[in-house]
Scaffold this active site. Structure first.
Site, PDB file in Angstrom:
ATOM      1  N   ARG A   1      -6.257  -5.059  -5.453  1.00 43.85           N
ATOM      2  CA  ARG A   1      -5.465  -5.165  -4.012  1.00 43.85           C
ATOM      3  C   ARG A   1      -6.477  -5.090  -3.133  1.00 43.85           C
ATOM      4  NH1 ARG A   1      -0.754  -1.680  -2.642  1.00 43.85           N
ATOM      5  NH2 ARG A   1      -0.502  -0.842  -5.441  1.00 43.85           N
TER       6      ARG A   1
ATOM      7  N   GLY B   1       1.521   2.449  -9.973  1.00 42.89           N
ATOM      8  CA  GLY B   1       1.178   1.030 -10.097  1.00 42.89           C
ATOM      9  C   GLY B   1       0.919   1.817 -12.232  1.00 42.89           C
TER      10      GLY B   1
ATOM     11  N   THR C   1      -5.673   4.086 -11.688  1.00 43.95           N
ATOM     12  CA  THR C   1      -5.417   3.017 -11.007  1.00 43.95           C
ATOM     13  C   THR C   1      -6.209   2.129 -11.751  1.00 43.95           C
ATOM     14  OG1 THR C   1      -4.888   2.254  -9.229  1.00 43.95           O
ATOM     15  CG2 THR C   1      -6.235   3.742  -8.517  1.00 43.95           C
TER      16      THR C   1
ATOM     17  N   ARG D   1       7.641   3.101  -7.052  1.00 42.10           N
ATOM     18  CA  ARG D   1       6.969   3.252  -5.518  1.00 42.10           C
ATOM     19  C   ARG D   1       8.083   3.611  -4.865  1.00 42.10           C
ATOM     20  NH1 ARG D   1       2.024   0.379  -6.145  1.00 42.10           N
ATOM     21  NH2 ARG D   1       2.470  -1.110  -7.681  1.00 42.10           N
TER      22      ARG D   1
ATOM     23  N   ASP E   1      -4.060   5.831  -4.366  1.00 43.65           N
ATOM     24  CA  ASP E   1      -4.251   6.281  -3.076  1.00 43.65           C
ATOM     25  C   ASP E   1      -3.532   6.636  -2.304  1.00 43.65           C
ATOM     26  OD1 ASP E   1      -6.448   7.051  -1.113  1.00 43.65           O
ATOM     27  OD2 ASP E   1      -5.011   5.428   0.142  1.00 43.65           O
TER      28      ASP E   1
ATOM     29  N   ASP F   1      -7.617  -0.178 -10.313  1.00 47.58           N
ATOM     30  CA  ASP F   1      -8.199  -0.659  -8.673  1.00 47.58           C
ATOM     31  C   ASP F   1      -9.260   0.051  -8.801  1.00 47.58           C
ATOM     32  OD1 ASP F   1      -5.947  -2.492  -8.450  1.00 47.58           O
ATOM     33  OD2 ASP F   1      -4.965  -1.146  -6.777  1.00 47.58           O
TER      34      ASP F   1
ATOM     35  N   ASP G   1      -9.995   2.148  -6.504  1.00 46.64           N
ATOM     36  CA  ASP G   1     -10.705   2.326  -5.067  1.00 46.64           C
ATOM     37  C   ASP G   1      -9.930   3.822  -4.273  1.00 46.64           C
ATOM     38  OD1 ASP G   1      -7.571   1.859  -5.675  1.00 46.64           O
ATOM     39  OD2 ASP G   1      -7.160   0.864  -3.877  1.00 46.64           O
TER      40      ASP G   1
HETATM   41  P1  ADP Z   1      -0.623   3.751  -5.250  1.00 42.30           P
HETATM   42  O1  ADP Z   1      -0.318   5.675  -5.601  1.00 42.30           O
HETATM   43  O2  ADP Z   1      -0.903   3.812  -6.563  1.00 42.30           O
HETATM   44  O3  ADP Z   1      -1.785   3.859  -4.495  1.00 42.30           O
HETATM   45  P2  ADP Z   1       1.358   3.281  -3.513  1.00 42.30           P
HETATM   46  O4  ADP Z   1       0.886   2.509  -2.259  1.00 42.30           O
HETATM   47  O5  ADP Z   1       2.401   2.295  -4.299  1.00 42.30           O
HETATM   48  O6  ADP Z   1       0.800   3.673  -4.985  1.00 42.30           O
HETATM   49  O7  ADP Z   1       1.353   4.243  -3.369  1.00 42.30           O
HETATM   50  C1  ADP Z   1       3.112   5.005  -4.467  1.00 42.30           C
HETATM   51  C2  ADP Z   1       4.188   5.226  -3.998  1.00 42.30           C
HETATM   52  O8  ADP Z   1       3.559   7.028  -3.208  1.00 42.30           O
HETATM   53  C3  ADP Z   1       5.018   5.636  -2.572  1.00 42.30           C
HETATM   54  O9  ADP Z   1       5.699   4.215  -3.095  1.00 42.30           O
HETATM   55  C4  ADP Z   1       5.268   6.580  -2.046  1.00 42.30           C
HETATM   56  O10 ADP Z   1       6.396   6.782  -2.460  1.00 42.30           O
HETATM   57  C5  ADP Z   1       4.252   7.105  -2.314  1.00 42.30           C
HETATM   58  N1  ADP Z   1       3.396   7.641  -0.583  1.00 42.30           N
HETATM   59  C6  ADP Z   1       2.675   5.745  -0.195  1.00 42.30           C
HETATM   60  N2  ADP Z   1       2.037   6.586   0.894  1.00 42.30           N
HETATM   61  C7  ADP Z   1       2.755   7.819   1.335  1.00 42.30           C
HETATM   62  C8  ADP Z   1       2.496   8.378   3.077  1.00 42.30           C
HETATM   63  N3  ADP Z   1       1.716   7.955   3.398  1.00 42.30           N
HETATM   64  N4  ADP Z   1       3.752   9.124   2.301  1.00 42.30           N
HETATM   65  C9  ADP Z   1       4.616   9.501   1.555  1.00 42.30           C
HETATM   66  N5  ADP Z   1       4.265   9.247   0.273  1.00 42.30           N
HETATM   67  C10 ADP Z   1       3.952   8.231   1.043  1.00 42.30           C
HETATM   68  O1  F6P Z   2      -2.903  -0.983  -7.704  1.00 43.80           O
HETATM   69  C1  F6P Z   2      -2.766  -1.492  -8.797  1.00 43.80           C
HETATM   70  C2  F6P Z   2      -1.982  -3.140  -8.482  1.00 43.80           C
HETATM   71  O2  F6P Z   2      -1.810  -3.044  -9.941  1.00 43.80           O
HETATM   72  C3  F6P Z   2      -3.078  -3.874  -7.703  1.00 43.80           C
HETATM   73  O3  F6P Z   2      -4.036  -4.168  -8.090  1.00 43.80           O
HETATM   74  C4  F6P Z   2      -2.099  -5.349  -7.372  1.00 43.80           C
HETATM   75  O4  F6P Z   2      -1.986  -5.357  -6.274  1.00 43.80           O
HETATM   76  C5  F6P Z   2      -0.923  -4.268  -7.560  1.00 43.80           C
HETATM   77  O5  F6P Z   2      -0.904  -3.105  -8.275  1.00 43.80           O
HETATM   78  C6  F6P Z   2       0.465  -5.055  -7.354  1.00 43.80           C
HETATM   79  O6  F6P Z   2       1.587  -4.393  -7.209  1.00 43.80           O
HETATM   80  P1  F6P Z   2       2.971  -5.011  -8.126  1.00 43.80           P
HETATM   81  O7  F6P Z   2       2.594  -4.704  -9.815  1.00 43.80           O
HETATM   82  O8  F6P Z   2       4.473  -3.930  -7.367  1.00 43.80           O
HETATM   83  O9  F6P Z   2       3.238  -6.243  -7.957  1.00 43.80           O
END
Ligand code: ADP
Ligand code: F6P
Length: 334
Positions: free
Chosen positions: A173, A11, A127, A72, A103, A129, A131
């Site tokens: 989230r 995000g 982020t 993502r 994360d 969040d 978190d």
């Molecule tokens: P955020 O970084 O805000 O937590 P996401 O959870 O969507 O957002 O993670 C962002 C990107 O990081 C994912 O779309 C993916 O490409 C990568 N990613 C997340 N988890 C993993 C994982 N366990 N192994 C490898 N890449 C990951």
């Molecule tokens: O992680 C940031 C965030 O905005 C969360 O608060 C929310 O649940 C999620 O991303 C929304 O994801 P997307 O933009 O993919 O709909």
């Protein structure tokens, strides 16, 4: 010359552009060559990697989102695509990568770090969040909170005019941080988040008493994690006897002009990260705690659960306990 790249993942947050500006200006100042990776890990896989200069970051400090875009990437979770991503960096002689994300992005960064011997990695918590374990603050949170505050203030105007309940669903989230701080700082009557157990019968007893004393409207802030906004709205109508509306704030919370705080935090996060890379750090995440910026190993940040600070949770518990303290209620005076 040291070559260093930056990408945004997951995000977007307001303050990412301020971070990009600091990144480019710091790198050039230290005789490093800065590169932008467009579209997050997707762009890293596809080789969307471009040299950056002063003109690329001119005038962006006041703009939300990220100029280099984010994504993502499901492909990035597969080792073969990460191998391709690493080869794209090596082909350009890039020896350091800075990742702005949450994360999940750091989990991905950790895997890249494990699979590479000659590239260094540094993460900047970004982020709304808030978190991420190991850091009290993530870039973008202050702007998101201020945006939410503007929305709740506006909703209060119409709630009080009509005498309605408003159930306001806030992002985050699985984490209730945004909802909790928003509820506390906007004077809400109710706050429901996953971290604090609640008993609706306590709220009911006290809201009915408040109604009798003259209260005509209610503001309830609810974390999206609970998935209970409609249910709580119905509860207001059936149990409290007040007309109710649900407002899901949604993605407006992710945009907007970055606050001064986020611009300054972007500056400090990136500076600390760049200094760490220059002093030989191989892989880490920059964390902020009690006024200090430090680098922590990725495994102490990603793959761990984030807990909201106890003092904040204590304030959050007051929403319910304050309600059924008759002494406090009778002093409110509507
Ligand atoms: P955020 O970084 O805000 O937590 P996401 O959870 O969507 O957002 O993670 C962002 C990107 O990081 C994912 O779309 C993916 O490409 C990568 N990613 C997340 N988890 C993993 C994982 N366990 N192994 C490898 N890449 C990951
Ligand atoms: O992680 C940031 C965030 O905005 C969360 O608060 C929310 O649940 C999620 O991303 C929304 O994801 P997307 O933009 O993919 O709909």
């Amino acid at each position: 010359m040291k070559k260093i790249a930056i990408l945004c993942s997951g995000g977007d947050v307001s303050g990412m552009n301020a971070a990009l500006k600091r990144f480019v200006e710091y790198a050039i100042d230290k005789d490093m060559q800065p590169f932008f990776v467009h579209n997050g890990y997707e762009g890293l896989i596809d080789g969307q990697i471009y040299e950056a200069g002063y003109s690329d970051v001119a005038g962006i400090i006041s703009i939300g989102g990220t100029k280099i875009r984010t994504s993502r990437s499901e492909r990035f979770k597969e080792a073969s695509y990460r191998k391709q991503a690493l080869e794209n960096l090596k082909a350009r002689g890039i020896n350091s990568l800075m990742v702005l994300g949450g994360d999940g992005s750091f989990k991905g960064m950790q895997k890249l770090a494990d699979e590479s011997t000659d590239i260094s990695f540094i993460g900047i918590p970004s982020t709304i969040d808030n978190d991420i374990a190991g850091t009290q603050y993530c870039l973008g949170v202050d702007t998101a909170l201020n945006g939410i505050r503007v929305s709740i203030d506006a909703i209060r105007d119409t709630a009080s005019s009509f005498g309605r309940a408003f159930v306001i669903e806030v992002m985050g989230r699985e984490c209730g941080y945004l909802a909790l701080v928003s509820a506390l700082t906007s004077g809400a009557e109710m706050c429901l988040i996953p971290e604090i157990p609640y008993d609706l019968s306590n709220y009911k007893r006290d809201f009915l008493q408040e109604k009798e004393e003259g209260r005509s409207y209610f503001i309830a802030v609810i974390s999206e994690a609970l998935k209970k906004s409609r249910e709580i709205s119905q509860w207001f109508e059936e149990e409290i006897g007040v007309e109710s509306r649900v407002t899901v704030l949604g993605h407006v919370q992710r945009g907007g002009i970055p606050t001064v705080h986020d611009r300054l935090m972007a500056f400090h996060f990136v500076t600390t990260g760049m200094e760490a890379l220059l002093s030989g750090t191989k892989s880490a995440v920059v964390c902020y705690n009690k006024g200090t910026f430090v680098c922590k190993p990725i495994e102490k940040v990603a793959f761990r659960k984030y807990y909201i600070d106890d003092d904040l949770l204590e304030l959050g518990r007051e929403f319910e306990s304050k309600q059924h303290n008759p002494g406090i209620i009778s002093k409110k005076g509507y």
